[in-house]
Design an enzyme around this catalytic site. Structure first.
Site, PDB file in Angstrom:
ATOM      1  N   ASP A 263     -14.038   2.468   6.320  1.00  0.00           N
ATOM      2  CA  ASP A 263     -12.984   3.215   5.629  1.00  0.00           C
ATOM      3  C   ASP A 263     -13.551   3.883   4.374  1.00  0.00           C
ATOM      4  O   ASP A 263     -13.198   5.020   4.061  1.00  0.00           O
ATOM      5  CB  ASP A 263     -11.805   2.317   5.243  1.00  0.00           C
ATOM      6  CG  ASP A 263     -10.725   3.117   4.499  1.00  0.00           C
ATOM      7  OD1 ASP A 263     -10.183   4.057   5.104  1.00  0.00           O
ATOM      8  OD2 ASP A 263     -10.461   2.826   3.322  1.00  0.00           O
TER       9      ASP A 263
ATOM     10  N   LYS B 185      -7.420  -1.674   5.955  1.00  0.00           N
ATOM     11  CA  LYS B 185      -7.682  -2.395   4.695  1.00  0.00           C
ATOM     12  C   LYS B 185      -6.761  -3.607   4.568  1.00  0.00           C
ATOM     13  O   LYS B 185      -7.154  -4.653   4.066  1.00  0.00           O
ATOM     14  CB  LYS B 185      -7.474  -1.455   3.501  1.00  0.00           C
ATOM     15  CG  LYS B 185      -8.599  -0.427   3.349  1.00  0.00           C
ATOM     16  CD  LYS B 185      -8.584   0.248   1.984  1.00  0.00           C
ATOM     17  CE  LYS B 185      -7.538   1.318   1.861  1.00  0.00           C
ATOM     18  NZ  LYS B 185      -7.871   2.601   2.449  1.00  0.00           N
TER      19      LYS B 185
ATOM     20  N   SER C  45      -6.527   4.096   8.080  1.00  0.00           N
ATOM     21  CA  SER C  45      -7.155   3.821   6.791  1.00  0.00           C
ATOM     22  C   SER C  45      -6.369   2.744   6.037  1.00  0.00           C
ATOM     23  O   SER C  45      -6.931   1.773   5.512  1.00  0.00           O
ATOM     24  CB  SER C  45      -7.208   5.130   5.983  1.00  0.00           C
ATOM     25  OG  SER C  45      -7.492   4.886   4.637  1.00  0.00           O
TER      26      SER C  45
ATOM     27  N   ARG D  28     -13.051  12.452   3.957  1.00  0.00           N
ATOM     28  CA  ARG D  28     -11.743  13.096   4.160  1.00  0.00           C
ATOM     29  C   ARG D  28     -11.275  13.758   2.874  1.00  0.00           C
ATOM     30  O   ARG D  28     -10.685  14.833   2.892  1.00  0.00           O
ATOM     31  CB  ARG D  28     -10.711  12.041   4.610  1.00  0.00           C
ATOM     32  CG  ARG D  28     -10.889  11.597   6.052  1.00  0.00           C
ATOM     33  CD  ARG D  28      -9.993  10.416   6.373  1.00  0.00           C
ATOM     34  NE  ARG D  28      -8.597  10.711   6.140  1.00  0.00           N
ATOM     35  CZ  ARG D  28      -7.707   9.835   5.640  1.00  0.00           C
ATOM     36  NH1 ARG D  28      -8.073   8.609   5.341  1.00  0.00           N
ATOM     37  NH2 ARG D  28      -6.470  10.184   5.465  1.00  0.00           N
TER      38      ARG D  28
ATOM     39  N   HIS E 236       0.846  -1.193   0.000  1.00  0.00           N
ATOM     40  CA  HIS E 236       0.000   0.000   0.000  1.00  0.00           C
ATOM     41  C   HIS E 236       0.877   1.236   0.000  1.00  0.00           C
ATOM     42  O   HIS E 236       1.868   1.307   0.716  1.00  0.00           O
ATOM     43  CB  HIS E 236      -0.924   0.014   1.223  1.00  0.00           C
ATOM     44  CG  HIS E 236      -2.188   0.756   0.980  1.00  0.00           C
ATOM     45  ND1 HIS E 236      -3.323   0.165   0.467  1.00  0.00           N
ATOM     46  CD2 HIS E 236      -2.505   2.060   1.156  1.00  0.00           C
ATOM     47  CE1 HIS E 236      -4.283   1.073   0.352  1.00  0.00           C
ATOM     48  NE2 HIS E 236      -3.805   2.235   0.766  1.00  0.00           N
TER      49      HIS E 236
END
Ligand code: URA
Length: 431
Positions: A161, A187, A183, A168, A82
């Site tokens: 999320d 995930k 966040s 956001r 990520h």
């Protein structure tokens, strides 16, 4: 418990209990807490921060807002990656197929555009038909069948999320270490990853603008992952200039396909190979980074990474003819090359300005749910340190509106600065 009291407590710099965090996340998930209260709470968190304990509780509450997958039956070691978000960051589109083609299955939940940074899901949706909202059964089935999934959080997976992220994006509450860490890690945990490579971006085109903050975010995410029993490696990479040349949804998909075909910008290819090598080592395909890199290189050279990408697009309902013929991807009506105003060494290509200009052209959202223009964006022609002659192409703008195009040209021209003396190139990674 009342949502308003939890907002007030955080506004007044209080430390939220696990129960209060769970209550709030549950309210976001079920819709019991309306968007305006969620946005106010997110702003209070951004301004006053959270302790590591609060952030860990927030991460687990978001991960548990849906199902938490257990991939042990599907793959021996489920590895994920990520990025914390950047400009021109299309890394997942190349790294995931390359790693999967090396025989290491990857199931990843990505995000949409966030603030000035692009999102992998938005990029993929520039291919008609591509579905990002997979059910848990579809996720597991696809991972088993083709060894590659690239989807979004859904009503089943980390739904809190999805709601928080969309708010956001448009309420100025992106740049918060606890909100980013929770966040990202929620995930990864919900997706069932056993091991994760984190690409923490730093620079003016990242949410962490200096190395101190980037290290803090990286350390926090690594600790949260370890507490949840995951192996985690964090890389800290440069985001002072766009990654690769293309910025904008379809333009980035095209550049990723180019890279999968063995071409593509050198910095982007190098970045991808480095991330892929770490994933292959974490996934125990080999224990040496050099060997892992060679495997990833080979998957690109022999076409197997591109073939994996094709399989991914087909499996998730996309029209694969757009991969075979990227000229079919959405195209802007106005394409203009802007030339260098002077000779010199390129000192800066301020990534944030390029990202913001791309959003203003329509590649990102100003309000929750805004439709995107997949065609618009930029191709930047040079990297920091390049020697440039006056009049040679500096960047190309792709737009669908004259006025927006002129504004974009002004911003991105100003984002380029020159020096008469040689300027060293920027590193790709800092740590
Ligand atoms: N990626 C995410 O998934 N969340 C963030 O907050 C930033 C990047």
């Amino acid at each position: 418990m009342r949502a308003v009291d939890i907002i007030i407590k955080k506004r007044d710099k209080g430390e939220l209990t696990r129960e209060e965090i769970r209550f709030f996340v549950n309210g976001i998930t079920t819709g019991r807490i309306p968007d305006y209260q969620t946005a106010a709470w997110a702003m209070a968190v951004l301004l006053n921060g959270m302790t590591p304990r609060e952030t860990t509780d927030l991460t687990l509450a978001i991960a548990q807002s849906g199902e938490v997958l257990d991939m042990s039956d599907v793959v021996k070691i489920a590895v994920d990656k990520h990025s914390t978000g950047g400009v021109g960051d299309k890394t997942s589109l190349v790294v995931l197929p390359a790693v999967a083609a090396c025989g290491l299955p990857v199931g990843k939940m990505s995000g949409r555009g966030l603030g000035f940074s692009g999102g992998t899901l938005d990029k993929l949706e520039s291919i008609p038909g591509y579905r990002v909202d997979l059910s848990t059964e579809e996720f597991e089935k696809q991972l088993k069948e083709i060894g590659l999934v690239l989807c979004g959080q859904s009503k089943d997976l980390a739904p809190a999320d999805g709601k928080l992220y969309a708010l956001r994006d448009v309420t100025g509450t992106v740049q918060s270490i606890p909100l980013i860490a929770s966040s990202v890690m929620s995930k990864k945990i919900a997706g069932g990853a056993h091991a994760v490579v984190l690409d923490v971006k730093v620079g003016n085109g990242a949410f962490m603008e200096n190395l101190k903050d980037a290290h803090e975010l990286a350390d926090l995410m690594v600790k949260i992952g370890q507490l949840a029993g995951r192996k985690v490696v964090a890389l800290i990479s440069d985001m002072n200039q766009p990654l690769g040349f293309a910025v904008g949804n379809a333009l980035e998909v095209r550049e990723a396909i180019d890279t999968l075909r063995g071409n593509g910008p050198a910095d982007f290819r190098e970045h991808c190979l480095h991330v892929a090598a770490h994933m292959l080592v974490l996934g125990e395909k080999t224990d040496s980074l050099e060997e892992a890199r060679t495997l990833a290189e080979k998957s690109i050279a022999d076409g197997s990474a591109l073939e994996k990408f094709r399989q991914l697009i087909i499996a998730q309902g996309g029209d694969v003819s757009y991969v075979d013929d990227p000229d079919k991807l959405p195209k802007a009506s106005l394409i203009k090359v802007v030339n260098a105003p002077r000779s010199g060494y390129l000192e800066q290509v301020r990534a944030r300005a390029v990202g913001e200009a791309s959003v203003a052209l329509g590649a990102g959202r100003a309000k929750k749910g805004d439709p995107l223009d997949y065609a618009v964006g930029f191709v930047i022609h040079h990297k920091v340190g390049d020697k440039i002659q006056e009049g040679e192409p500096l960047f190309t703008v792709h737009a669908n509106d004259e006025k927006k195009m002129e504004e974009a040209i002004a911003s991105v021209s100003a984002a380029h600065t020159f020096n008469d003396f040689p300027v060293p190139p920027l590193p790709l990674f800092y740590a």
